[in-house]
Design an enzyme around this catalytic site. Structure first.
Site, short mmCIF file in Angstrom:
data_model
loop_
_atom_site.label_atom_id
_atom_site.label_comp_id
_atom_site.label_asym_id
_atom_site.label_seq_id
_atom_site.Cartn_x
_atom_site.Cartn_y
_atom_site.Cartn_z
N SER A 34 0.83 -1.21 0.00
CA SER A 34 0.00 0.00 0.00
C SER A 34 0.87 1.26 0.00
O SER A 34 1.63 1.48 -0.93
CB SER A 34 -0.96 -0.04 1.19
OG SER A 34 -1.98 0.90 1.05
N ASP A 78 -2.12 6.11 -4.16
CA ASP A 78 -0.98 5.38 -3.60
C ASP A 78 -0.66 4.20 -4.52
O ASP A 78 -1.33 3.98 -5.53
CB ASP A 78 -1.29 4.95 -2.16
CG ASP A 78 -2.40 3.94 -2.05
OD1 ASP A 78 -3.22 3.83 -2.98
OD2 ASP A 78 -2.46 3.25 -1.02
N ASP A 88 -1.16 1.01 -4.65
CA ASP A 88 -2.16 -0.02 -4.99
C ASP A 88 -3.54 0.56 -5.27
O ASP A 88 -4.51 -0.17 -5.45
CB ASP A 88 -2.24 -1.10 -3.92
CG ASP A 88 -2.82 -0.61 -2.61
OD1 ASP A 88 -2.55 0.56 -2.25
OD2 ASP A 88 -3.53 -1.37 -1.93
N ASP A 106 -5.87 2.35 -3.64
CA ASP A 106 -7.05 2.33 -2.77
C ASP A 106 -7.13 3.59 -1.90
O ASP A 106 -8.06 3.74 -1.12
CB ASP A 106 -7.11 1.06 -1.91
CG ASP A 106 -5.96 0.93 -0.93
OD1 ASP A 106 -5.06 1.80 -0.91
OD2 ASP A 106 -5.94 -0.07 -0.17
#
Length: 467
Positions: free
Chosen positions: A111, A255, A257, A259
């Site tokens: 993340s 970010d 990933d 999310d």
């Protein structure tokens, strides 16, 4: 260098000793534990095949291909079929699980953590994060190394499918509250910072299909993050300057990933990642009245906006699975986390920056105002987000008990660390699930008040801890 094992998965830095960091051995061990848990599960199957099926995708981290190959081939060794999405995003894997009628999913991403980190984030057959009981079972299986691999005639098979980012985009564009025509008519110009990960592919493609002129910044998915990948103001000077230089309507930051979502106003100022959810919720509630949920570390502004639409707001413990659980209980029509995470059940129960971008642009097009004016239309709250690095000698639980006692006459909630609600401000203290730190979040009607409260609490914690 560290390895963090929690109910939400395993996260660590690459290299070093087994058990201390995220080494190839640790990746195989935890993929084995997850696959074994699936094989032992009594949950209803999503497909009629004799074999289990798991969707796997990764962000663009440098270590991604190595960890990806280890995890995929471990699942194959357990006799589990794999749908390999390759380079992907967390929400893309989440929507792929039910569409593929898979039994679970694994996203390989740390993340917002820097490039030396990676992680295995684990999903159930609904494409949602595992709950605490399920995660605990996997930790026990990993500790006991209770694995039973398949014989040569029963190995799983890999099916590669690189179409899911496009499928994800189509799913978002087809949401009833996403008005592509209105966005096209607005003729927006947007700068995108994809932090050189998969967001650099999927966000520009989404925007272009919505008729937006896109200026790309750090959109090469090579895993070399050009700045700290957490979308906070101090890390986003480059895009702030470029938005002004390009005379863009706004900037979009995700970010690695995809999310977490943050916006930059047309004047280069931060919209505020806490207000990403506030703005999207304002739009959704204006069209479909209902309830909202965010976590205890999120701004009071969502409560205020929800109340203005005659809805009910509730706060959960920190963690996406906790937000989702409370959203289901309260029939929330939108929710998420103040870190820029939008959860919109009409799409799926997971934080999704694509959904956030599409709803926000539709809202902006309907409002016919600048991004800074939209921000100014919401209640003014300011947050200070701080942390204290932990050492093995620090007793976090004792610190939290001491702070609870000190402020026992205030409005205190202890379902997740300690949250102290004062009349016009609040502080939330909790041990992070993803890093060896104590997080200290404060919110107040001005930045100076939020910062002052944070500094006071930090000094009090240090006094208690003797540091």
């Amino acid at each position: 260098m560290t390895l963090i094992k929690s109910i939400s998965g395993i996260r660590g830095t690459i290299g070093g000793k087994v058990g201390d960091n995220l080494t190839p051995v640790d990746a195989v061990k935890f993929a084995s534990a997850y696959g074994t848990w699936l094989k032992n599960s009594t949950a209803p199957r999503n497909n009629e095949s004799d074999k289990l099926k798991v969707v796997v995708g990764r962000d663009a981290r440098i270590s991604g291909p190595m960890i990806h190959n280890l995890v995929v081939n471990t699942l194959i060794g357990l006799g589990i079929d794999v749908i390999d999405l390759g380079l992907s995003t967390t929400p893309t894997v989440e929507i792929a699980v039910p569409l593929e009628k898979a039994d679970g999913g694994i996203i390989l991403t740390a993340s917002h953590n820097p490039k030396q980190w990676n992680a295995l984030k684990l999903l159930n057959g609904k494409g949602e994060f595992l709950n605490g009981i399920e995660g605990e079972k996997i930790l026990v299986i990993a500790e006991d190394e209770a694995f039973d691999f398949s014989d040569v005639d029963s190995l799983g098979e890999i099916t590669e499918n690189d179409a899911y980012m496009d499928i994800h985009i189509d799913e978002v564009l087809n949401l009833p509250l996403v008005d592509v025509d209105a966005v096209k008519a607005a003729k927006f110009k947007v700068v995108v910072d994809g932090v050189n990960s998969s967001g650099g592919i999927i966000i520009p493609k989404l925007l272009e299909l919505m008729g937006v002129e896109v200026v790309k910044l750090y959109c090469e998915p090579n895993g070399h993050f050009p700045h700290n990948p957490e979308p906070l103001k101090e890390h986003l000077t480059d895009i702030s300057e470029l938005v002004v230089k390009e005379k863009a309507d706004l900037g979009v930051v995700v970010d690695p990933d995809v999310d977490r979502l943050a916006f930059i106003c047309e004047d280069g100022e931060m919209f505020g990642e806490e207000y990403t959810l506030v703005a999207c919720a304002d739009y959704v509630l204006s069209k479909t009245p209902g309830n909202t949920v965010s976590n205890m570390s999120s701004s009071r502004a969502l409560r205020d906006v929800t109340n203005s639409h005659n809805g009910t707001y509730e706060a959960s413990a920190v963690g996406e699975v906790n937000v989702v659980d409370l959203m289901k209980k309260n029939n929330a029509i939108i929710g998420g986390e103040g870190n820029g995470g939008i959860i919109y059940p009409e799409s799926h129960y997971g934080r999704d920056s694509l959904v956030g971008v599409a709803l926000f642009l539709t809202h902006l097009a309907n409002k016919k105002m600048t991004v800074s004016a939209l921000r100014a239309s919401y209640p003014e709250y300011y947050m200070s987000k701080n942390k204290i690095e932990l050492t093995p000698q620090i007793d976090v639980d004792a610190i939290l008990v001491a702070m609870t006692e000190k402020y026992k006459n205030e409005d205190i909630t202890t379902i997740d660390g300690v949250k102290i609600d004062f009349a016009n401000e609040w502080v939330h203290l909790r041990k992070s699930n993803t890093e060896p730190i104590i997080r200290i979040y404060t919110e107040a009607p001005s930045q100076a008040q939020a910062d002052t409260l944070a500094l006071r609490i930090i000094e009090e914690i240090k006094a208690v801890a003797g540091i």
